[in-house]
Design an enzyme around this catalytic site. Structure first.
Site, PDB file in Angstrom:
ATOM      1  N   GLY A  55       0.793  -1.222   0.000  1.00 21.67           N
ATOM      2  CA  GLY A  55       0.000   0.000   0.000  1.00 21.67           C
ATOM      3  C   GLY A  55       0.822   1.266   0.000  1.00 21.67           C
ATOM      4  N   ASP A  57       2.808   4.098  -1.895  1.00 24.48           N
ATOM      5  CA  ASP A  57       2.842   4.592  -3.272  1.00 24.48           C
ATOM      6  C   ASP A  57       4.278   4.733  -3.761  1.00 24.48           C
ATOM      7  OD1 ASP A  57       0.151   4.715  -3.097  1.00 24.48           O
ATOM      8  OD2 ASP A  57       0.067   6.844  -2.678  1.00 24.48           O
ATOM      9  N   ASP A  84      13.614   8.517 -10.630  1.00 25.92           N
ATOM     10  CA  ASP A  84      14.545   8.190  -9.547  1.00 25.92           C
ATOM     11  C   ASP A  84      15.587   9.294  -9.359  1.00 25.92           C
ATOM     12  OD1 ASP A  84      15.499   7.288 -12.064  1.00 25.92           O
ATOM     13  OD2 ASP A  84      16.993   6.017 -11.109  1.00 25.92           O
ATOM     14  N   HIS A  85      15.423  10.395 -10.112  1.00 31.47           N
ATOM     15  CA  HIS A  85      16.308  11.561  -9.939  1.00 31.47           C
ATOM     16  C   HIS A  85      15.549  12.858  -9.664  1.00 31.47           C
ATOM     17  CE1 HIS A  85      19.921   9.308 -11.216  1.00 31.47           C
ATOM     18  NE2 HIS A  85      18.964   8.542 -11.721  1.00 31.47           N
ATOM     19  N   ASP A 170      23.431   9.011 -14.587  1.00 28.39           N
ATOM     20  CA  ASP A 170      23.148   7.719 -15.221  1.00 28.39           C
ATOM     21  C   ASP A 170      23.694   7.830 -16.636  1.00 28.39           C
ATOM     22  OD1 ASP A 170      21.790   6.757 -13.059  1.00 28.39           O
ATOM     23  OD2 ASP A 170      19.789   6.882 -13.959  1.00 28.39           O
ATOM     24  N   ASP A 202      27.920   5.574 -11.927  1.00 21.01           N
ATOM     25  CA  ASP A 202      26.716   4.731 -12.047  1.00 21.01           C
ATOM     26  C   ASP A 202      27.063   3.234 -12.027  1.00 21.01           C
ATOM     27  OD1 ASP A 202      24.285   3.611 -12.811  1.00 21.01           O
ATOM     28  OD2 ASP A 202      24.273   4.481 -14.828  1.00 21.01           O
ATOM     29  N   GLY A 374      19.687   1.651 -20.202  1.00 22.79           N
ATOM     30  CA  GLY A 374      20.283   2.977 -20.388  1.00 22.79           C
ATOM     31  C   GLY A 374      21.555   3.142 -19.592  1.00 22.79           C
ATOM     32  N   HIS A 375      22.036   2.033 -19.006  1.00 18.39           N
ATOM     33  CA  HIS A 375      23.192   2.134 -18.098  1.00 18.39           C
ATOM     34  C   HIS A 375      24.389   1.357 -18.637  1.00 18.39           C
ATOM     35  CE1 HIS A 375      20.633   3.812 -14.888  1.00 18.39           C
ATOM     36  NE2 HIS A 375      19.706   3.019 -15.407  1.00 18.39           N
ATOM     37  N   HIS A 397      24.583   4.621  -7.375  1.00 17.51           N
ATOM     38  CA  HIS A 397      23.419   4.096  -8.115  1.00 17.51           C
ATOM     39  C   HIS A 397      23.458   2.570  -8.258  1.00 17.51           C
ATOM     40  CE1 HIS A 397      23.212   8.228 -10.347  1.00 17.51           C
ATOM     41  NE2 HIS A 397      23.175   8.339  -9.029  1.00 17.51           N
TER      42      HIS A 397
END
Ligand SMILES: [Zn+2]
Ligand SMILES: [Zn+2]
Length: 559
Positions: A55, A57, A84-85, A170, A202, A374-375, A397
């Site tokens: 529950g 968010d 996340d940034h 990233d 990263d 993307g990493h 990260h």
């Protein structure tokens, strides 16, 4: 060029960095960099909960460390527009109203969030561009371009009085990115020539060998899927994967398919990215969800959110038949163009199953190349380390396994172990007299956001939710005579999600006996004390009888 004057400290200043999020986990990235009486923060991200955090968010970084440093906090620098940034930024700015620096697209995405919270007017936003030089206190900030899965991403060169820090953001070293703008290796070489004191890099893919494939490889997959799909195509990805949306648009054009966008966050992001010129979609190609109904199915692409099975997102509503205007129909093809965030596997799998049940064909990670990361992978990480030759290294990260792996890579390349800090959130790193020191941990726990409750949902509440989900609840209500110190009348037991009531007569009537027996204490005792005693007795009774632990509450009404 912007200049904010430095406030000088009389004490000998030291360089100190404190990771407040994103180290030891994937998500909610946030790093504090401090020199004397000056502090800057890099990124302010959020994290989606794991499936055992019921529950909740989303989760924010714990910035308690900064609370008594408000006076020395100069600015927040954002590397790119992923949640996340930037996802915690509105919460952060409510606590610390400091200038925010972001590139144009990132700023646009931040503005969408600020507008939602009516904070646009009160926020001090600045645009920076790769190649700029900005002075903030004793820090000189040089954003440089990096490739990632969203355009306009930067890494940061941060010159401090102690030396140059490079924060990679990233990144990957894609030579054929969708926007044709590869990572700025010339700038990295320049940093290297100046000498790099510390690299923060990263680690998301530090356990992946080789190099991450270019975004360009997806073009073939999409081409093939679009050619073979007999009807509509529904493609789900993250609302912020602007580069992916562009790629689908490019391929769709060749297949004469129109594109409709479903899901508020994706609609907003697309609109913003188009206005700013980071996303090119011909006007006649974009259609509304209503117009979709009048088009032949093989000319339709619907871009949607919800590739993680998020309950409120478009894809899940389609899978459960709860979307207000769209239904999955025969010959639909659904493509999940994203990876599954660790912890979301179960929800994603049940989403895929539901889509199959409704008659759609589904393409996802293991069965088709519908996503590339993307990493940077290991070889790219080595290249960056080799190019910059930093004196000190802090992997950022990633989960601890990623950070550890990244630390090992640096060692393989010849860095002494004592110059590498593999640390999780909250461990301060100080550079003192050419030495790296890891200090005592500062608070770095989770702050849960549940609807509008920020930080009020602690581990205790999480445990209760766990109990509720596993074993349901039992509530016992009884009259209570304080003078006599006992329950009076017939106790009532209410239960949901624990036992099937018609079959549990015997168990529940024995539970009533437990209430009567344990609610018998010395006269004059207040009902609250007795409630706790009865709760404990009922809990152990239910556990003895059923080997389950429902959440038990007892209410004694004084009569
Ligand atoms: Zn990102
Ligand atoms: Zn990230």
């Amino acid at each position: 060029m912007t200049t904010i004057p430095a406030r000088r400290s009389k004490l000998t200043a030291k360089l100190r960095i404190v990771p407040l999020g994103g180290l030891g986990e994937v998500g909610k990235n946030m790093m504090s960099i401090e020199y004397g009486r000056n502090l800057i923060v890099i990124d302010s991200g959020m994290m989606f909960p794991e499936s055992d955090m019921l529950g909740v968010d989303y989760i924010l970084p714990d910035w308690e460390y900064l609370l008594d440093k408000k006076e020395i906090l100069r600015a927040v620098l954002i590397t790119h527009g992923h949640l996340d940034h930037i996802g915690a930024l509105t919460h952060f700015l409510k606590e610390f109203n400091v200038p925010v620096y972001a590139t144009r697209l990132t700023r646009g995405l931040i503005e969408v969030k600020l507008k939602d919270e009516q904070m646009l007017e009160t926020t001090n936003l600045h645009t920076y561009t790769a190649g700029d030089v900005i002075n903030i206190g004793p820090f000189t900030i040089e954003p440089y371009h990096v490739c990632h899965s969203i355009p306009d991403s930067v890494g940061l060169g941060i010159t401090t009085p102690a030396g140059l820090i490079v924060h990679s953001g990233d990144f990957k070293l894609d030579h054929t990115p969708v926007d044709g703008w590869p990572t700025d290796q010339a700038k990295l070489a320049e940093f290297s020539r100046r000498g790099v004191l510390m690299l923060l890099s990263d680690s998301t893919n530090a356990d992946q060998p080789g190099a991450t494939p270019s975004e360009a490889v997806l073009e073939n997959s999409f081409h093939q899927i679009m050619r073979e799909a007999p009807g509509r195509l529904i493609i789900a990805t993250f609302a912020s994967l602007i580069s992916r949306i562009q790629q689908i648009v490019n391929v769709a054009e060749r297949h004469n398919r129109k594109i409709a966008i479903a899901g508020r966050s994706m609609v907003e992001n697309t609109k913003m990215a188009r206005e700013l010129g980071y996303l090119t979609i011909p006007d006649n190609m974009l259609v509304s969800l209503d117009e979709v109904k009048n088009l032949p199915p093989q000319q339709v692409i619907i871009m949607a959110t919800g590739s993680q099975g998020e309950p409120m997102a478009v894809l899940n509503r389609l899978a459960t038949g709860r979307h207000h205007s769209l239904q999955i129909q025969d010959q639909d093809t659904v493509v999940l163009s994203s990876h599954t965030i660790p912890g979301n596997e179960e929800t994603t799998h049940s989403l895929i199953n539901r889509l199959f049940q409704r008659g759609a064909d589904v393409y996802y990670g293991p069965v088709a190349q519908t996503h590339v990361s993307g990493h940077a992978s290991q070889e790219e990480l080595k290249l960056l380390l080799n190019m910059l030759r930093p004196k000190f290294f802090v992997p950022v990260h990633g989960e601890l396994r990623h950070l550890t792996q990244h630390g090992k890579i640096a060692q393989q390349l010849g860095m002494p172990k004592s110059n590498i800090a593999v640390i999780e959130n909250g461990y301060p790193v100080t550079i003192d007299e050419d030495q790296l020191e890891i200090g005592q941990r500062v608070p770095g726990d989770y702050v849960f956001v549940d609807g509008s409750l920020v930080g009020e949902v602690g581990p205790m509440v999480m445990n209760q939710r766990d109990g509720l989900a596993q074993s349901g609840f039992v509530t016992a209500i009884a009259g209570y005579d304080r003078q006599a110190g006992r329950a009076v009348g017939q106790p009532r037991i209410i239960t949901r999600g624990f036992v099937y009531v018609p079959d549990a007569d015997d168990l529940l009537s024995r539970a009533e006996d437990v209430v009567r027996a344990t609610a018998s204490v010395q006269g004059g005792t207040g009902p609250h004390k007795v409630e706790e005693k009865v709760e404990r007795a009922l809990s152990s009774f239910f556990y003895r009888e059923t080997k389950r632990r429902p959440v038990v509450t007892v209410a004694l009404m004084e009569v």
